[in-house]
Design a protein around this motif. Structure first.
Motif, PDB file in Angstrom:
ATOM      1  N   GLY A  82       0.851  -1.240   0.129  1.00 15.45           N
ATOM      2  CA  GLY A  82       0.270  -0.107   0.395  1.00 15.45           C
ATOM      3  C   GLY A  82       0.775   1.244   0.251  1.00 15.45           C
ATOM      4  O   GLY A  82       2.143   1.178   1.358  1.00 15.45           O
ATOM      5  N   LEU A  83       0.316   2.201  -0.729  1.00 17.81           N
ATOM      6  CA  LEU A  83       1.885   3.632  -0.934  1.00 17.81           C
ATOM      7  C   LEU A  83       0.972   4.353   0.169  1.00 17.81           C
ATOM      8  O   LEU A  83      -0.095   4.685  -0.038  1.00 17.81           O
ATOM      9  CB  LEU A  83       0.935   3.952  -2.487  1.00 17.81           C
ATOM     10  N   ASN A  84       2.405   4.292   0.997  1.00 18.44           N
ATOM     11  CA  ASN A  84       1.746   5.222   2.126  1.00 18.44           C
ATOM     12  C   ASN A  84       1.708   6.752   1.627  1.00 18.44           C
ATOM     13  O   ASN A  84       3.219   7.249   0.949  1.00 18.44           O
ATOM     14  CB  ASN A  84       3.557   4.504   3.403  1.00 18.44           C
ATOM     15  N   PHE A  85       1.752   8.048   2.629  1.00 17.17           N
ATOM     16  CA  PHE A  85       1.737   8.943   2.581  1.00 17.17           C
ATOM     17  C   PHE A  85       2.275   9.939   3.629  1.00 17.17           C
ATOM     18  O   PHE A  85       2.619  10.832   2.709  1.00 17.17           O
ATOM     19  CB  PHE A  85       0.282   9.928   2.195  1.00 17.17           C
TER      20      PHE A  85
ATOM     21  N   GLU B 214       8.198  10.345   6.171  1.00 17.44           N
ATOM     22  CA  GLU B 214       9.207   9.689   5.991  1.00 17.44           C
ATOM     23  C   GLU B 214       9.814   8.691   5.004  1.00 17.44           C
ATOM     24  O   GLU B 214      10.502   8.552   4.865  1.00 17.44           O
ATOM     25  CB  GLU B 214       9.352   9.990   8.003  1.00 17.44           C
ATOM     26  N   PHE B 215       8.562   8.203   4.493  1.00 17.78           N
ATOM     27  CA  PHE B 215       8.449   7.106   3.788  1.00 17.78           C
ATOM     28  C   PHE B 215       8.218   7.461   1.994  1.00 17.78           C
ATOM     29  O   PHE B 215       8.293   6.359   1.048  1.00 17.78           O
ATOM     30  CB  PHE B 215       7.707   5.895   4.317  1.00 17.78           C
ATOM     31  N   LEU B 216       8.361   8.481   1.829  1.00 14.84           N
ATOM     32  CA  LEU B 216       8.195   9.042   0.395  1.00 14.84           C
ATOM     33  C   LEU B 216       9.517   9.636   0.459  1.00 14.84           C
ATOM     34  O   LEU B 216       9.385   9.945  -1.239  1.00 14.84           O
ATOM     35  CB  LEU B 216       6.878  10.154   0.102  1.00 14.84           C
ATOM     36  N   ASN B 217      10.218  10.718   1.460  1.00 16.46           N
ATOM     37  CA  ASN B 217      12.018  11.670   1.112  1.00 16.46           C
ATOM     38  C   ASN B 217      12.454  10.298   0.493  1.00 16.46           C
ATOM     39  O   ASN B 217      13.215   9.903   1.292  1.00 16.46           O
ATOM     40  CB  ASN B 217      11.199  12.905   1.363  1.00 16.46           C
ATOM     41  N   GLN B 218      13.882  11.355  -0.051  1.00 14.11           N
ATOM     42  CA  GLN B 218      15.166  10.741   0.181  1.00 14.11           C
ATOM     43  C   GLN B 218      15.042  11.028   1.171  1.00 14.11           C
ATOM     44  O   GLN B 218      16.192  10.125   1.809  1.00 14.11           O
ATOM     45  CB  GLN B 218      16.211  11.579  -0.803  1.00 14.11           C
TER      46      GLN B 218
ATOM     47  N   ASP C 201       6.969  16.841   4.079  1.00 16.98           N
ATOM     48  CA  ASP C 201       7.221  16.847   2.628  1.00 16.98           C
ATOM     49  C   ASP C 201       6.042  15.482   2.522  1.00 16.98           C
ATOM     50  O   ASP C 201       7.060  14.665   2.195  1.00 16.98           O
ATOM     51  CB  ASP C 201       7.449  17.972   1.533  1.00 16.98           C
ATOM     52  N   SER C 202       4.604  15.383   2.594  1.00 21.43           N
ATOM     53  CA  SER C 202       4.506  14.752   1.921  1.00 21.43           C
ATOM     54  C   SER C 202       3.613  15.481   0.316  1.00 21.43           C
ATOM     55  O   SER C 202       2.272  15.971   0.651  1.00 21.43           O
ATOM     56  CB  SER C 202       3.298  13.903   3.085  1.00 21.43           C
TER      57      SER C 202
ATOM     58  N   ASN D   3       3.392  18.789   6.212  1.00 23.38           N
ATOM     59  CA  ASN D   3       3.614  19.772   4.887  1.00 23.38           C
ATOM     60  C   ASN D   3       2.508  18.888   3.339  1.00 23.38           C
ATOM     61  O   ASN D   3       3.470  17.947   2.852  1.00 23.38           O
ATOM     62  CB  ASN D   3       4.747  20.393   4.573  1.00 23.38           C
ATOM     63  N   LEU D   4       1.378  18.316   3.917  1.00 30.13           N
ATOM     64  CA  LEU D   4       0.060  18.114   3.330  1.00 30.13           C
ATOM     65  C   LEU D   4       0.012  18.106   1.659  1.00 30.13           C
ATOM     66  O   LEU D   4      -1.036  19.097   1.633  1.00 30.13           O
ATOM     67  CB  LEU D   4      -0.569  16.990   4.251  1.00 30.13           C
ATOM     68  N   GLU D   5      -0.104  17.514   0.763  1.00 29.35           N
ATOM     69  CA  GLU D   5      -0.576  17.575  -0.262  1.00 29.35           C
ATOM     70  C   GLU D   5      -2.287  16.582  -0.588  1.00 29.35           C
ATOM     71  O   GLU D   5      -3.262  17.652  -1.223  1.00 29.35           O
ATOM     72  CB  GLU D   5      -0.043  17.613  -1.482  1.00 29.35           C
ATOM     73  N   ILE D   6      -2.511  15.975   0.379  1.00 31.57           N
ATOM     74  CA  ILE D   6      -3.890  15.534   0.484  1.00 31.57           C
ATOM     75  C   ILE D   6      -4.055  15.201   1.713  1.00 31.57           C
ATOM     76  O   ILE D   6      -3.123  14.026   2.402  1.00 31.57           O
ATOM     77  CB  ILE D   6      -3.319  14.161  -0.165  1.00 31.57           C
ATOM     78  N   GLU D   7      -4.809  16.034   2.531  1.00 30.24           N
ATOM     79  CA  GLU D   7      -5.006  15.933   4.411  1.00 30.24           C
ATOM     80  C   GLU D   7      -5.521  14.800   4.900  1.00 30.24           C
ATOM     81  O   GLU D   7      -6.031  15.151   5.607  1.00 30.24           O
ATOM     82  CB  GLU D   7      -5.160  17.138   4.388  1.00 30.24           C
TER      83      GLU D   7
END
Length: 326
Positions: free
Chosen positions: A233-236, A239-243, A249-250, A283-287
Motif C-alpha cells: 500500500g502506497l504510504n503518504f 518519512e517514507f516518501l522522501n530521500q 513534505d508529503s 506539509n501535506l498535499e492530501i490531507e
C-alpha cells in the motif's frame, strides 16, 4: 474513483480525542471524509501505542494496560458501523464489500497494528478472528511474540520470526486473515515469504530505493510480494516518501515516483493504497480521504491508464481480499 485504503490510525485518534466513533472527528480521516472521497472500503486499524508513548501523557490519559485500551477501541469501531449503518457496514470478506456497495454503503474492515496483544496464544489469535479482525500488522517498532521489527540496527533487522510467529503466520492464512509485513524486520519478511502459501501484504510501505528507511521495501521484497500475488500500500507519510527521511513534505509528485518505481519492479498488480492517515503530520498535499481524487488525477496526468489507476485504487487490493479472506 472508488478506492480501498489498507491502513489508517483513525480509531486510535478517536480514542485519544474522546470520540465515541469515527464518523466525524478533527483528524485526517473519518467516515464523512471517506464518503466524500468515494471510498469503497477502509481498513480501520487499532494501533497499540507503547506504554511509554507520549500519546498517553500528551493527552492526559493514564496507561492502564493493552486490554482496556483494545476493548475501548473495539467499542469505537463497532459504534462506527452500528450507529451509522446508513452509510457504512463492517466487512469480513470480499463478498461483504460487494454486498455493501450494492446497498449504497462503504465498508469498514477491522485490523490490528502490532500483534503483541496476541501474547503468543493461538487461542487469542482465534479470538481476534472471531472479533472480525482480518489483518494483523505482525510487529510495530518493538519486538513482540511474532518477531522483530524494522530497525537501523543490522542485527535486529536480520532477526526473523519467533517459533510462535511462524506458526501464527500459517494459522492466519488457514483462518483467512491477511499477514501484514509492514514494520517487520527484513529477516521476518523473508520468513513470511518461505511460509506463505497465499498472498500477503505490506499494508503501508514504499520503495526503499527512493526513501532509504527500514520501513520501506527493497526491490527483492517488492518482487517477492508480487510473486505471491500480494500488494503493498502506497504510504503518504513524509518519512517514507522522501530521500531525506526527516523531511515533512508529503507531496503527490513523490507518491507518483514511488508508484512508478514499485510498478516497474513488481508489475501493475502489486500496488495498492495504504495512506497511514492519522498516523503522521507534515506539509501535506492530501490531507485526508476527501482529497484522494487529487492522487487519482495525478496518476492519469502522469500517463497511467484508467485501468492501471483502478488497479492501484482498489482492484489489486480487492483481488487479494478475494484470495485470502474467509
Amino acid at each position: 474513483m472508488k478506492f480501498i485504503d489498507m491502513h489508517c490510525d483513525s480509531v486510535m485518534y478517536a480514542f485519544f480525542h474522546g470520540n465515541s466513533d469515527c464518523y466525524e472527528t478533527t483528524g485526517m480521516c473519518d467516515i464523512k471524509k471517506l464518503v466524500a472521497g468515494g471510498a469503497l472500503a477502509q481498513f480501520l486499524g487499532i494501533f497499540l501505542p507503547q506504554p511509554t508513548s507520549k500519546q498517553w501523557t500528551n493527552n492526559h490519559i493514564p496507561y492502564t494496560g493493552d486490554e482496556p485500551y483494545l476493548q475501548r477501541c473495539l467499542e469505537i469501531f463497532y459504534n462506527t458501523v452500528n450507529h451509522h449503518s446508513d452509510v457504512i457496514a463492517q466487512a469480513r470478506c470480499a463478498q461483504d464489500i460487494l454486498d455493501n456497495e450494492k446497498n449504497g454503503k462503504m465498508s469498514a474492515l477491522l485490523s490490528i497494528e502490532d500483534g503483541r496483544d496476541i501474547q503468543g496464544s493461538m487461542d487469542r489469535l482465534q479470538l481476534y478472528y472471531d472479533w472480525g479482525v482480518r489483518l494483523i500488522t505482525l510487529t510495530w517498532n518493538m519486538k513482540n511474540c511474532f518477531g522483530s521489527p524494522n530497525s537501523k540496527d543490522p542485527n535486529i533487522m536480520a532477526e526473523g520470526l519467533t517459533d510462535f510467529g511462524k506458526d501464527a503466520v500459517c494459522r492466519m492464512q488457514e483462518l483467512g486473515m491477511l499477514v501484514d509485513v509492514s514494520h517487520l524486520s527484513d529477516g521476518g519478511f523473508w520468513d513470511v515469504v518461505k511460509l506463505a502459501n497465499k498472498p500477503f501484504v505490506a499494508s503501508h510501505s514504499n520503495a526503499r530505493a527512493l526513501s532509504n528507511h527500514p520501513r520501506n521495501l527493497t526491490d527483492d521484497m517488492i518482487r517477492a510480494i508480487a510473486d505471491h500475488g500480494g500488494v503493498t500500500g502506497l504510504n503518504f507519510m513524509p518519512e517514507f516518501l522522501n530521500q531525506d527521511t526527516v523531511s515533512k513534505d508529503s507531496r503527490i509528485e513523490l507518491m507518483i515516483q514511488h508508484a512508478k518505481y514499485i510498478i516497474n519492479i513488481g508489475g501493475e498488480d502489486v500496488l495498492g493504497i495504504g495512506t497511514d492517515f492519522d498516523g503522521f503530520h507534515g506539509n501535506l498535499e492530501i490531507e485526508g480521504p476527501h482529497q484522494m481524487q487529487r492522487l487519482m488525477n495525478a496518476f492519469k496526468n502522469a500517463g497511467f491508464s484508467d485501468d492501471l489507476v483502478e488497479k492501484i485504487a482498489y482492484k489489486n487490493t480487492m483481488r487479494v481480499l478475494k484470495d485470502v479472506l474467509k
